[in-house]
Design an enzyme around this catalytic site. Structure first.
Site, PDB file in Angstrom:
ATOM      1  N   HIS A  18       0.610  -1.249  -0.235  1.00 46.03           N
ATOM      2  CA  HIS A  18      -0.081  -0.006   0.168  1.00 46.03           C
ATOM      3  C   HIS A  18       0.391   0.841  -0.024  1.00 46.03           C
ATOM      4  O   HIS A  18       2.047   1.313  -0.126  1.00 46.03           O
ATOM      5  CB  HIS A  18      -0.939   0.033   1.414  1.00 46.03           C
ATOM      6  CG  HIS A  18      -0.253  -0.130   2.625  1.00 46.03           C
ATOM      7  ND1 HIS A  18       0.350  -0.845   2.799  1.00 46.03           N
ATOM      8  CD2 HIS A  18      -0.709   1.020   3.658  1.00 46.03           C
ATOM      9  CE1 HIS A  18       0.666  -0.777   4.126  1.00 46.03           C
ATOM     10  NE2 HIS A  18       0.231   0.853   4.972  1.00 46.03           N
TER      11      HIS A  18
ATOM     12  N   HIS B  57       6.210  -4.892  12.312  1.00 46.51           N
ATOM     13  CA  HIS B  57       5.385  -3.484  11.370  1.00 46.51           C
ATOM     14  C   HIS B  57       5.294  -3.172  13.805  1.00 46.51           C
ATOM     15  O   HIS B  57       4.051  -2.268  13.630  1.00 46.51           O
ATOM     16  CB  HIS B  57       4.365  -4.150  11.260  1.00 46.51           C
ATOM     17  CG  HIS B  57       4.082  -2.285  10.522  1.00 46.51           C
ATOM     18  ND1 HIS B  57       2.734  -1.633  11.170  1.00 46.51           N
ATOM     19  CD2 HIS B  57       4.146  -2.392   9.455  1.00 46.51           C
ATOM     20  CE1 HIS B  57       2.758  -0.568  10.197  1.00 46.51           C
ATOM     21  NE2 HIS B  57       2.832  -0.666   8.989  1.00 46.51           N
TER      22      HIS B  57
ATOM     23  N   ASP C 279      -0.136  -3.618   6.016  1.00 45.63           N
ATOM     24  CA  ASP C 279      -0.700  -3.395   7.414  1.00 45.63           C
ATOM     25  C   ASP C 279      -2.037  -4.224   7.574  1.00 45.63           C
ATOM     26  O   ASP C 279      -3.499  -4.087   6.090  1.00 45.63           O
ATOM     27  CB  ASP C 279      -0.545  -2.377   7.362  1.00 45.63           C
ATOM     28  CG  ASP C 279       0.691  -2.000   7.503  1.00 45.63           C
ATOM     29  OD1 ASP C 279       1.606  -2.453   7.318  1.00 45.63           O
ATOM     30  OD2 ASP C 279       1.085   0.021   7.828  1.00 45.63           O
TER      31      ASP C 279
ATOM     32  N   ASP D 253       6.552   3.947   4.765  1.00 41.95           N
ATOM     33  CA  ASP D 253       6.783   2.966   5.616  1.00 41.95           C
ATOM     34  C   ASP D 253       6.384   2.243   4.500  1.00 41.95           C
ATOM     35  O   ASP D 253       7.181   0.916   4.753  1.00 41.95           O
ATOM     36  CB  ASP D 253       6.445   2.805   7.390  1.00 41.95           C
ATOM     37  CG  ASP D 253       5.059   2.538   7.211  1.00 41.95           C
ATOM     38  OD1 ASP D 253       4.287   2.854   6.647  1.00 41.95           O
ATOM     39  OD2 ASP D 253       5.118   2.040   8.687  1.00 41.95           O
ATOM     40  N   HIS D 254       6.042   2.369   3.423  1.00 38.29           N
ATOM     41  CA  HIS D 254       5.991   0.544   2.435  1.00 38.29           C
ATOM     42  C   HIS D 254       6.717   1.234   1.268  1.00 38.29           C
ATOM     43  O   HIS D 254       6.880   0.067   0.419  1.00 38.29           O
ATOM     44  CB  HIS D 254       4.942  -0.155   2.810  1.00 38.29           C
ATOM     45  CG  HIS D 254       4.285  -0.252   3.829  1.00 38.29           C
ATOM     46  ND1 HIS D 254       4.174  -1.641   4.130  1.00 38.29           N
ATOM     47  CD2 HIS D 254       3.538   0.423   4.667  1.00 38.29           C
ATOM     48  CE1 HIS D 254       3.855  -2.281   5.583  1.00 38.29           C
ATOM     49  NE2 HIS D 254       3.848  -0.268   5.899  1.00 38.29           N
TER      50      HIS D 254
ATOM     51  N   HIS E  56      -7.165  -2.397   5.914  1.00 36.15           N
ATOM     52  CA  HIS E  56      -6.661  -1.015   6.526  1.00 36.15           C
ATOM     53  C   HIS E  56      -7.078   0.278   5.598  1.00 36.15           C
ATOM     54  O   HIS E  56      -7.984   0.353   5.515  1.00 36.15           O
ATOM     55  CB  HIS E  56      -5.009  -1.119   6.202  1.00 36.15           C
ATOM     56  CG  HIS E  56      -3.689  -0.390   6.267  1.00 36.15           C
ATOM     57  ND1 HIS E  56      -3.913  -0.143   7.667  1.00 36.15           N
ATOM     58  CD2 HIS E  56      -3.018   0.342   6.087  1.00 36.15           C
ATOM     59  CE1 HIS E  56      -2.858   0.544   8.631  1.00 36.15           C
ATOM     60  NE2 HIS E  56      -2.167   0.200   6.885  1.00 36.15           N
TER      61      HIS E  56
ATOM     62  N   HIS F 298       0.913   4.369   1.894  1.00 39.77           N
ATOM     63  CA  HIS F 298       2.116   4.441   3.379  1.00 39.77           C
ATOM     64  C   HIS F 298       3.283   4.220   2.845  1.00 39.77           C
ATOM     65  O   HIS F 298       3.719   3.361   2.575  1.00 39.77           O
ATOM     66  CB  HIS F 298       1.447   3.639   4.420  1.00 39.77           C
ATOM     67  CG  HIS F 298       0.046   4.137   5.198  1.00 39.77           C
ATOM     68  ND1 HIS F 298      -0.908   3.344   6.016  1.00 39.77           N
ATOM     69  CD2 HIS F 298      -0.863   5.433   4.837  1.00 39.77           C
ATOM     70  CE1 HIS F 298      -1.925   3.720   5.866  1.00 39.77           C
ATOM     71  NE2 HIS F 298      -2.562   5.230   5.451  1.00 39.77           N
TER      72      HIS F 298
HETATM   73 ZN   LIG Z   1       2.980   0.613   7.784  1.00 43.74          ZN
HETATM   74 ZN   LIG Z   2      -0.281   1.554   6.535  1.00 41.50          ZN
END
Ligand SMILES: [Zn+2]
Ligand SMILES: [Zn+2]
Length: 306
Positions: A62, A271, A213, A66-67, A142, A64
């Site tokens: 996805h 995570h 996530d 952090d990915h 999510h 976000h």
């Molecule tokens: Zn994340």
């Molecule tokens: Zn996320």
């Protein structure tokens, strides 16, 4: 028939000195895949000696940061290193627009073909297939559109039972491929020798599911049923179950419950929220529900050989 998973990063939100955001490198049946690409993934790949040339397929869960904030950096480095091999990126709608805009305004010209495969389906779908491996999406729950990924080896050929074959003088080397393909052998007098008398089952296939996530979401269970290895996010412990619910993340206990219901071989947690300093608490919490649990940690490898 084997799998090797290398954790490159397994923390949520912001990158810190000893906490790298999500990224994993998976090798399965002579194929390799990068899963998520948080900021700093390229330095983690160098640190853990993963050759850049092995990366031909990247799967982004996805959008976000952090990915996937490491994706433009990795693509840019590939370009600076004069990569010519094509690169396939499987990612939600929007990723192609973002990356191409960044390339456009930095006037970066790639010398390799970059193909985006846009993911939009809310149902599990087959998104990659070759003669060795299949990859299916695992729709997750999510705050924005998110998929996990199921990596499955393909069943190999049947194995020849050499002693049984040598006992039958009519079977020649040119018949071996038919036997490996599962066909029965017909003798000159018309007698049919069942394939199962001449071959053995191929080794069982290996399966890996990546789920990050997501909130606690039982709908993934049929998709991940019986996988050898499940990575399921555990951003929180049960002390923050209400926060997990509102932010659509999971607790270690919830991840373990999914692992138990899906009868997986082993559960890997990750995570983690930065509020937790002692990660062993995740292990302890999960093991009350499901025994075979491991903590992800940058540089850690998980190997399965069937
Ligand atoms: Zn994340
Ligand atoms: Zn996320």
């Amino acid at each position: 028939m084997s799998l090797k998973l290398t954790i490159l990063g397994c923390h949520s939100a912001t990158p810190r000195t000893f906490a790298h955001p999500s990224a994993q490198f998976l090798e399965m049946n002579n194929r390799s895949f990068l899963i998520d690409c948080g900021e700093g993934t390229q330095t983690q790949l160098r640190k853990y000696k993963v050759k850049f040339s092995k990366i031909k397929h990247i799967f982004i869960s996805h959008l976000h940061g952090d990915h996937f904030y490491g994706l433009i950096g990795l693509i840019s480095t590939f370009s600076l290193l004069n990569r010519e091999t094509e690169l396939h990126v499987f990612a939600p709608k929007g990723a192609e627009e973002i990356i191409k805009l960044q390339l456009k305004h930095s006037k970066s010209w790639l010398h390799f073909p970059l193909h985006f495969h846009e993911l939009t389906s809310k149902k599990s779908e087959l998104i990659f297939e070759d003669e060795n491996v299949e990859v299916h999406t695992i729709p997750l729950k999510h705050r924005i559109y998110t998929n996990g990924f199921l990596f499955k080896e393909k069943l190999g050929e049947r194995k020849l039972n050499i002693s049984a074959i040598l006992n039958n003088k009519e079977i020649e080397i040119c018949d071996y491929q038919n036997l490996k393909d599962g066909k029965d052998f017909v003798q000159k007098d018309g007698t049919v020798i069942s394939n199962t008398n001449l071959t053995r089952n191929p080794p069982p296939i290996v399966k890996y599911a990546y789920c990050s996530d997501t909130a606690y979401f039982e709908e993934i269970i049929p998709i991940i049923k019986g996988v050898n290895l499940l990575y399921h996010e555990s951003t929180f412990l049960e002390d923050k179950v209400a926060l997990a619910k509102t932010t659509k993340h999971a607790t270690a206990k919830q991840a373990a419950s999914i692992a138990k219901q899906a009868q997986v071989g082993k559960l890997i947690l990750g995570h983690y929220s930065s509020r937790y300093k002692n990660l062993n608490l995740f292990l302890e919490e999960a093991q009350k529900t499901f025994e075979n649990v491991a903590l992800s940690e940058a540089g850690k490898e998980f190997v399965i050989v069937n």
